[in-house]
Design a protein around this motif. Structure first.
Motif, PDB file in Angstrom:
ATOM      1  N   GLU A 103      83.010  -9.835  -3.327  1.00 12.81           N
ATOM      2  CA  GLU A 103      84.176 -10.591  -2.847  1.00 12.81           C
ATOM      3  C   GLU A 103      84.464 -10.321  -1.372  1.00 12.81           C
ATOM      4  O   GLU A 103      84.904 -11.218  -0.645  1.00 12.81           O
ATOM      5  CB  GLU A 103      85.400 -10.229  -3.695  1.00 12.81           C
ATOM      6  N   ILE A 104      84.214  -9.095  -0.909  1.00 10.68           N
ATOM      7  CA  ILE A 104      84.470  -8.766   0.501  1.00 10.68           C
ATOM      8  C   ILE A 104      83.197  -8.920   1.343  1.00 10.68           C
ATOM      9  O   ILE A 104      83.167  -8.508   2.514  1.00 10.68           O
ATOM     10  CB  ILE A 104      85.023  -7.337   0.643  1.00 10.68           C
ATOM     11  N   ASN A 105      82.147  -9.515   0.739  1.00  4.91           N
ATOM     12  CA  ASN A 105      80.899  -9.806   1.455  1.00  4.91           C
ATOM     13  C   ASN A 105      80.247  -8.541   2.018  1.00  4.91           C
ATOM     14  O   ASN A 105      79.789  -8.522   3.169  1.00  4.91           O
ATOM     15  CB  ASN A 105      81.145 -10.817   2.590  1.00  4.91           C
ATOM     16  N   LYS A 106      80.228  -7.496   1.197  1.00  8.91           N
ATOM     17  CA  LYS A 106      79.570  -6.255   1.589  1.00  8.91           C
ATOM     18  C   LYS A 106      78.452  -5.946   0.605  1.00  8.91           C
ATOM     19  O   LYS A 106      78.403  -6.490  -0.510  1.00  8.91           O
ATOM     20  CB  LYS A 106      80.568  -5.086   1.612  1.00  8.91           C
ATOM     21  N   GLU A 107      77.552  -5.058   1.026  1.00  8.52           N
ATOM     22  CA  GLU A 107      76.430  -4.678   0.184  1.00  8.52           C
ATOM     23  C   GLU A 107      76.527  -3.207  -0.213  1.00  8.52           C
ATOM     24  O   GLU A 107      77.283  -2.438   0.378  1.00  8.52           O
ATOM     25  CB  GLU A 107      75.109  -4.938   0.913  1.00  8.52           C
ATOM     26  N   ARG A 108      75.700  -2.845  -1.192  1.00  4.22           N
ATOM     27  CA  ARG A 108      75.717  -1.473  -1.693  1.00  4.22           C
ATOM     28  C   ARG A 108      75.336  -0.476  -0.595  1.00  4.22           C
ATOM     29  O   ARG A 108      75.909   0.613  -0.515  1.00  4.22           O
ATOM     30  CB  ARG A 108      74.755  -1.348  -2.882  1.00  4.22           C
TER      31      ARG A 108
END
Length: 233
Positions: free
Chosen positions: A185-190
């Motif tokens: 949802e916040i457009n971040k990756e692991r």
């Protein structure tokens, strides 16, 4: 059971309940403490069973209600006169957040977990733990909150400032588990999240009790072991 007998029992039960509430006060109705809540349930069961059981005479309804009400009245009276008994009888508030830090020992004593704490805060219109300076769980299970100075309620009109965007905090990790949909949802990756955790001194997602992202305010991490609030912008 004939209609006349049932009517007499209902009228007597109603009058006894009305008198009991007037004598004891509003606590029985407000259910301020767990004891009052249970007392109200037991009283309703006593009256309900006595009214609809044809083998129970009217005098038993009066006797049961008077004894139960008398015990409640005695305990309430002693609690008003004795501070020590009041603390034992009604309980005391539990400070679960102190100086912006979660007191995990007190949280456990209150039989609460991080999910329940977040839920109570949201009911008080607080969507991030970082806003809280002190939080107390009252004896009835509600929560009282004192916000940090920078989060206390003011209006933009007080400073003649233009309106600015409001963001909702997003929980990324809870109890050592990554919430994938929130990360997307916040457009971040692991990989990004792992780098942020490393900057907080945390190497594994499993070591995190709570990680929360707030736009323009960064990531807040509460490790399982260190119990420290850390924030990076």
């Amino acid at each position: 059971m004939d209609i006349l007998q049932l009517s007499i029992k209902l009228v007597i039960g109603f009058l006894l309940l009305f008198f009991l509430i007037r004598v004891i006060g509003k606590k029985l109705i407000d259910q301020i403490t767990p004891f009052h809540f249970i007392s109200a349930i037991v009283l309703s069961e006593l009256l309900g069973n006595a009214v609809y059981d044809e083998n129970i005479p009217v005098i038993s309804i009066v006797y049961t209600t008077v004894i139960w009400g008398g015990l409640l009245f005695v305990f309430e009276y002693i609690a008003q006169k004795s501070l020590l008994f009041r603390h034992f009888f009604e309980g005391q508030p539990t400070i679960v957040i102190r100086n912006g830090q979660i007191d995990f020992e007190q949280l456990n004593k209150a039989r609460m977990n991080i999910n329940q704490l977040q839920g109570l805060l949201r009911q008080s219109e607080i969507f991030s733990i970082r806003e809280v300076a002190f939080a107390l769980v009252e004896s009835n299970g509600s929560i009282s909150v004192l916000k940090k100075a920078q989060y206390q309620k003011t209006t933009l009109e007080d400073f003649n400032m233009p309106p600015h965007p409001v963001y909702l905090p997003v929980t990324l990790i809870k109890d050592g588990e990554l919430i994938w949909e929130n990360l997307e949802e916040i457009n971040k990756e692991r990989d990004w999240l792992k780098r942020e955790l490393t900057s907080h001194g945390v190497s594994r997602i499993e070591d995190v009790l709570l990680a929360e992202w707030l736009e323009n305010d960064g990531l807040m991490v509460i490790p399982h072991q260190h119990h420290q609030l850390e924030k990076v912008k």
